[in-house]
Scaffold this motif. Structure first.
Motif, mmCIF file in Angstrom:
data_model
loop_
_atom_site.group_PDB
_atom_site.id
_atom_site.type_symbol
_atom_site.label_atom_id
_atom_site.label_comp_id
_atom_site.label_asym_id
_atom_site.label_seq_id
_atom_site.Cartn_x
_atom_site.Cartn_y
_atom_site.Cartn_z
ATOM 1 N N MET A 163 0.813 -1.214 0.000
ATOM 2 C CA MET A 163 0.000 0.000 0.000
ATOM 3 C C MET A 163 0.852 1.272 0.000
ATOM 4 S SD MET A 163 -2.934 -1.351 2.668
ATOM 5 C CE MET A 163 -3.556 0.268 3.038
ATOM 6 N N ILE A 164 2.124 1.155 0.320
ATOM 7 C CA ILE A 164 3.024 2.309 0.339
ATOM 8 C C ILE A 164 3.750 2.360 -0.995
ATOM 9 C CG2 ILE A 164 4.972 3.426 1.494
ATOM 10 C CD1 ILE A 164 2.409 3.164 3.248
ATOM 11 N N TYR A 165 3.477 3.397 -1.770
ATOM 12 C CA TYR A 165 4.090 3.538 -3.100
ATOM 13 C C TYR A 165 5.451 4.223 -3.040
ATOM 14 C CZ TYR A 165 -0.317 2.103 -5.290
ATOM 15 O OH TYR A 165 -1.435 1.417 -5.700
ATOM 16 N N MET B 249 0.642 6.713 -0.826
ATOM 17 C CA MET B 249 0.096 5.390 -0.529
ATOM 18 C C MET B 249 -1.288 5.221 -1.141
ATOM 19 S SD MET B 249 -1.238 5.667 3.423
ATOM 20 C CE MET B 249 -2.013 4.070 3.265
ATOM 21 N N THR B 250 -1.773 4.009 -1.057
ATOM 22 C CA THR B 250 -3.111 3.688 -1.522
ATOM 23 C C THR B 250 -3.807 2.859 -0.455
ATOM 24 O OG1 THR B 250 -4.359 2.945 -3.450
ATOM 25 C CG2 THR B 250 -2.550 1.513 -2.705
ATOM 26 N N PRO C 179 -11.047 1.540 -2.505
ATOM 27 C CA PRO C 179 -11.356 2.967 -2.358
ATOM 28 C C PRO C 179 -12.368 3.268 -1.257
ATOM 29 C CG PRO C 179 -11.422 2.331 -4.666
ATOM 30 C CD PRO C 179 -11.266 1.069 -3.865
ATOM 31 N N ASN C 180 -13.265 2.345 -0.981
ATOM 32 C CA ASN C 180 -14.291 2.575 0.037
ATOM 33 C C ASN C 180 -13.928 1.947 1.383
ATOM 34 O OD1 ASN C 180 -14.529 -0.034 -0.809
ATOM 35 N ND2 ASN C 180 -16.754 -0.026 -1.017
ATOM 36 N N GLU D 299 0.009 11.384 1.041
ATOM 37 C CA GLU D 299 -0.830 11.561 -0.144
ATOM 38 C C GLU D 299 -1.495 10.226 -0.472
ATOM 39 O OE1 GLU D 299 -0.347 12.288 -4.925
ATOM 40 O OE2 GLU D 299 1.240 13.014 -3.601
ATOM 41 N N LEU D 300 -2.788 10.260 -0.620
ATOM 42 C CA LEU D 300 -3.554 9.071 -0.971
ATOM 43 C C LEU D 300 -3.817 9.088 -2.473
ATOM 44 C CD1 LEU D 300 -5.058 6.557 0.045
ATOM 45 C CD2 LEU D 300 -7.067 8.018 0.339
ATOM 46 N N THR D 301 -3.521 7.977 -3.129
ATOM 47 C CA THR D 301 -3.754 7.864 -4.561
ATOM 48 C C THR D 301 -4.359 6.503 -4.876
ATOM 49 O OG1 THR D 301 -2.764 8.072 -6.763
ATOM 50 C CG2 THR D 301 -1.431 6.969 -5.085
ATOM 51 N N PHE D 302 -5.037 6.432 -5.974
ATOM 52 C CA PHE D 302 -5.569 5.153 -6.443
ATOM 53 C C PHE D 302 -5.040 4.833 -7.842
ATOM 54 C CE2 PHE D 302 -8.507 6.457 -3.126
ATOM 55 C CZ PHE D 302 -8.492 5.323 -2.348
ATOM 56 N N GLU D 303 -3.952 5.502 -8.214
ATOM 57 C CA GLU D 303 -3.286 5.256 -9.485
ATOM 58 C C GLU D 303 -1.856 4.862 -9.202
ATOM 59 O OE1 GLU D 303 -4.597 5.217 -12.537
ATOM 60 O OE2 GLU D 303 -6.562 5.637 -11.673
ATOM 61 N N PRO D 304 -1.425 3.689 -9.442
ATOM 62 C CA PRO D 304 -2.236 2.576 -9.932
ATOM 63 C C PRO D 304 -3.095 1.991 -8.818
ATOM 64 C CG PRO D 304 0.000 1.819 -9.514
ATOM 65 C CD PRO D 304 -0.023 3.309 -9.245
ATOM 66 N N ALA D 305 -4.147 1.350 -9.219
ATOM 67 C CA ALA D 305 -5.020 0.687 -8.253
ATOM 68 C C ALA D 305 -4.271 -0.473 -7.601
ATOM 69 C CB ALA D 305 -6.279 0.179 -8.945
ATOM 70 N N TRP D 306 -4.500 -0.649 -6.307
ATOM 71 C CA TRP D 306 -3.851 -1.736 -5.577
ATOM 72 C C TRP D 306 -4.385 -3.077 -6.052
ATOM 73 C CZ3 TRP D 306 -5.525 -5.811 -2.605
ATOM 74 C CH2 TRP D 306 -4.543 -6.475 -1.877
#
Length: 100
Positions: free
Chosen positions: A29-31, A44-45, A49-50, A77-84
């Protein structure tokens, strides 16, 4: 490389998603982790998402990063790109969760 990055990563290995018995670092989860001056930057992600524990996980990541000596502030910073996805997990995490 700044030795504080390694310390932050070790601290992040103490942060768990409450629904999964593996730490956020080994879950993938840590990019990225970076340090500039006395500020830690963590990208991180989440596994979804929910995620109902999102606020708690983000706060734990911030706290764990800031407890590193020489770090006065952490910006997460929270990101969803790329999705986990499961391929981002460490080998240890996949073994722990029975994916190997």
């Amino acid at each position: 490389m700044d030795k504080r990055i390694d310390e932050i990563i070790e601290n992040l290995k103490e942060v768990y998603d409450p629904e999964i018995p593996v730490n956020v670092y080994d879950l993938g989860m840590i990019y990225s982790v970076d340090v500039k001056d006395d500020v830690a930057y963590v990208v991180m992600t989440l596994t979804a998402p929910n995620c109902p524990a999102a606020d708690m996980i983000l706060e734990d990541v911030k706290y764990s990063s800031e407890k590193t000596e020489g770090i006065k502030e952490a910006k997460v910073e929270l990101t969803f790109e790329p999705a986990w996805d499961k391929s981002m997990m460490s080998e240890e995490a996949r073994l722990e969760l029975g994916f190997m």
